[in-house]
Scaffold this motif. Structure first.
Motif: not given
Length: 128
Positions: A47-51, A64-71, A100-104
């Motif tokens: 999991l890379l990012r969340r929106h 709200v957009d940012g890297e990861g979840v809870v750090g 959504f989550y951006e996943m790799k």
């Protein structure tokens, strides 16, 4: 609990009203949500990012957009799961979130989106 599967990744959400952190007289309502992400694929994902799209019943919309979840940017092996708890404040006693989550995919580095189903944030006394 609401659940959605996207490209073999299952996301389940449970919500909890937080009365000890809320102040209805000042239009402050705090909610916690627990998310479980289950990797039902044959490959490792990260999991890379969340929106998030956050909706308040007074027609307020936030993103709200940012890297990861809870750090964290968790790596989830096939058949494994990752759980976390986070929170959201609203100005009214009813709202909702989705996102959504951006996943790799670790095998080939390709990115894909995993949908988080819309979930309601409702203070219990509002249901009466």
């Amino acid at each position: 609990m609401v659940t959605k599967i996207t490209e073999g990744v299952k996301v389940s959400v449970e919500t909890m009203f937080q009365p000890e952190y809320s102040n209805p007289a000042n239009n402050h309502f705090m909610f916690a949500y627990k998310i479980t992400i289950e990797n039902q694929t044959d490959y490792t994902v990260q999991l890379l990012r969340r929106h998030w799209f956050i909706f308040d019943s007074n027609s307020t919309h936030r993103e709200v957009d940012g890297e990861g979840v809870v750090g964290q940017q968790p790596v989830i092996e096939p058949g494994e799961r990752h759980e976390y708890v986070s929170g959201c404040n609203l100005n009214t006693e009813i709202g909702s979130m989705k996102g959504f989550y951006e996943m790799k995919r670790m095998a080939d580095g390709s990115h894909f989106e995993v949908n988080v189903p819309e979930f309601m944030l409702i203070s219990p006394y509002r249901l009466n």
